[in-house]
Design an enzyme around this catalytic site. Structure first.
Site, short mmCIF file in Angstrom:
data_model
loop_
_atom_site.label_atom_id
_atom_site.label_comp_id
_atom_site.label_asym_id
_atom_site.label_seq_id
_atom_site.Cartn_x
_atom_site.Cartn_y
_atom_site.Cartn_z
CD GLU A 264 35.42 47.72 38.50
OE1 GLU A 264 35.19 46.88 37.61
OE2 GLU A 264 36.53 48.24 38.69
CG ASP B 162 25.79 42.74 21.47
OD1 ASP B 162 26.47 42.44 22.47
OD2 ASP B 162 25.42 41.89 20.62
CG HIS C 250 39.23 50.00 43.03
ND1 HIS C 250 38.80 48.76 42.67
CD2 HIS C 250 39.37 50.69 41.89
CE1 HIS C 250 38.69 48.69 41.36
NE2 HIS C 250 39.05 49.85 40.87
C1 MEV Z 1 39.55 47.62 37.39
O1 MEV Z 1 38.22 47.35 37.05
C2 MEV Z 1 40.30 48.10 36.18
C3 MEV Z 1 41.79 48.32 36.40
O2 MEV Z 1 42.38 47.12 36.90
C4 MEV Z 1 42.36 48.65 35.05
C5 MEV Z 1 43.87 48.74 35.03
O3 MEV Z 1 44.53 48.08 35.83
O4 MEV Z 1 44.36 49.46 34.13
C6 MEV Z 1 42.02 49.39 37.39
#
Ligand code: MEV
Length: 445
Positions: free
Chosen positions: A86, A297, A394
């Site tokens: 990610e 793990d 993101h």
């Molecule tokens: C995305 O991989 C993780 C989040 O959704 C976590 C959150 O909302 O606290 C950004």
């Protein structure tokens, strides 16, 4: 090909034969084979190591191995190795780590390292014969499994206790033997399971040797297995600063405003399961990536964490925020059954490198490091969520992926990265931009 019969002996086929057989199911078997072989490792020794990690390996699925700098954990600076697909996780971890570097860093503490395992069995004889002999059974099993536990004991681990519980009311006549173990620097799965399987052979012998006559059918062992529910293998990780030290964290928010909004966001995750799951997922973004990079793990670690998150009777956040006394205190508490010796940790070349980078931590230190990765990622997520929103960061990170997917050239990528610096990224917008570039209809800034 439409398959009518099960394939037998697949595992005995060569890699090429397996690929050829699977290739029958797809439209372009030659390309399938070519692509799979592109990712074979050039060093045959490394390839055979990877082949042997699993079964029927035909290629390697590559994931990014990233570095997150500026982690100050219990006063020691670290660069964390993170294996994750990610795109924003490494950036998020680094962003939070840098912020806390100048505010005392992460303080992490191992609370306990006990791991349980069980033998589940049916007992049709008099229950007193079983329960009244619990202490003797414990000594008998510990004594008679010393050939297995000797080495572990030298390293400071071993069996800590053995108890027997009935499984009433849901499963009358069913019992479980619960053994608790310390496994020193190893995760301990093999050690625990070997002990348990030995115990299940020894249990009937105990009754024979004691002259307690039980019928062969009185005791029926269902299974012997470690539990991944490890609420006594726990680590905490905390960050703390004065609320005033949080000035400038979000436009339009003063320090107290930010701290309160942050605390409320955490409380939402404490009381609303929908939010709690996502909140904890963000924690495991960091933990899993570190756990993967060190060859541990991550499925066991995550399963334990989600069970622990439900221990109050409702699934809840794994973190708590507190603003009393003018301080911002934020704490994560998670189970973490991981090790630094044995398994992939010592056999995978990149896991070994991760251990090197982390200064060869022992298991307790690695628990602290993993917890810090989790808290950092979660802190960064909430920081974004209550200020700019998550999509800005993101999608910026995701832009590179989109551009690759739509086949942009390096020149087009550079131009798009510049163009989207102050714009909302979406797949459609990126595609439109590249099309416009190609037709020379570049959108206005
Ligand atoms: C995305 O991989 C993780 C989040 O959704 C976590 C959150 O909302 O606290 C950004």
């Amino acid at each position: 090909m439409s398959q009518k019969e099960p394939v037998s002996g697949f595992s005995r086929l060569s890699k090429k034969e397996k690929i050829a057989l699977a290739g029958n199911l797809i439209s372009n078997p030659e390309q399938f084979a070519r692509e799979l072989s592109r990712y074979w490792h050039h060093d045959p020794e490394v390839q055979s190591l990877i082949d042997e990690l699993s079964e029927n390996t035909v290629s390697n699925f590559i994931l990014p191995f990233g570095l997150a700098p500026n982690f100050l954990i219990n006063d020691t600076p670290y660069i964390l190795p993170l294996v994750i697909e990610e795109s924003s996780v490494v950036a998020a971890a680094s962003r939070a780590a840098k912020l806390w570097f100048t505010r005392g860093g992460f303080r992490s503490e191992v609370i306990s390292t006990v791991k349980p395992g069980h033998i589940y069995f049916k007992w049709r004889a008099n229950p007193e014969l079983l329960l009244d002999n619990e202490k003797e059974i414990e000594s008998y099993l510990i004594e008679n499994s010393s050939h297995i536990t000797e080495n572990m004991e030298k390293m400071g681990g071993g069996i800590r206790s053995i108890t027997i519980r009935d499984m009433k009311p849901e499963m009358p006549t069913h019992y479980k033997l619960e053994a608790k173990f310390e496994t020193a620097d190893s995760m301990g799965a093999n050690f625990i399971n070997t002990c348990l399987e030995c115990f299940s052979r020894l249990l009937p012998e105990f009754f024979r040797e004691k002259g307690i006559l039980i019928d062969e059918h009185d005791m029926d062992i269902n299974m012997a297995i470690l539990s991944n529910h490890t609420p006594e293998c726990l680590v905490t990780c905390r960050v703390e600063c004065t609320i005033q030290d949080l000035a400038g964290m979000g436009s339009g928010l003063d320090a107290l405003g930010f701290a309160e909004k942050f605390r409320d966001a955490v409380d939402i995750a404490r009381y609303d399961t929908y939010r709690a799951v996502t909140h904890n997922k963000g924690i495991y973004n960091g933990i899993d990536a570190l756990v993967m990079a060190t060859g541990n793990d991550y499925r066991a670690v995550e399963a334990a964490g989600h069970a622990f998150a439900s221990s109050g009777g409702r699934y809840s956040a794994l973190t708590v925020a507190d603003l009393s006394g003018g301080l911002f205190q934020y704490e994560l508490k998670v189970p973490m059954a991981i090790g630094t010796v044995g398994g992939l940790t010592t056999s995978h070349p990149l896991a070994r490198l991760s251990m090197d980078l982390l200064g060869h931590p022992d298991a307790r230190q690695l628990m602290q490091i993993a917890a810090s990765a989790g808290l950092a990622n979660n802190f960064a997520a909430i920081w974004s969520l209550i200020t700019s929103g998550i999509q800005k960061g993101h999608m910026k990170m995701h832009l590179a992926n989109i551009l690759r997917a739509i086949g942009a050239t390096q020149e087009e990528k550079d131009s798009a990265l510049e163009y989207f610096r102050d714009k909302t990224v979406s797949y459609r917008a990126a595609q439109d931009y590249i099309t416009a570039l190609r037709t020379k209809e570049i959108p206005d800034d």
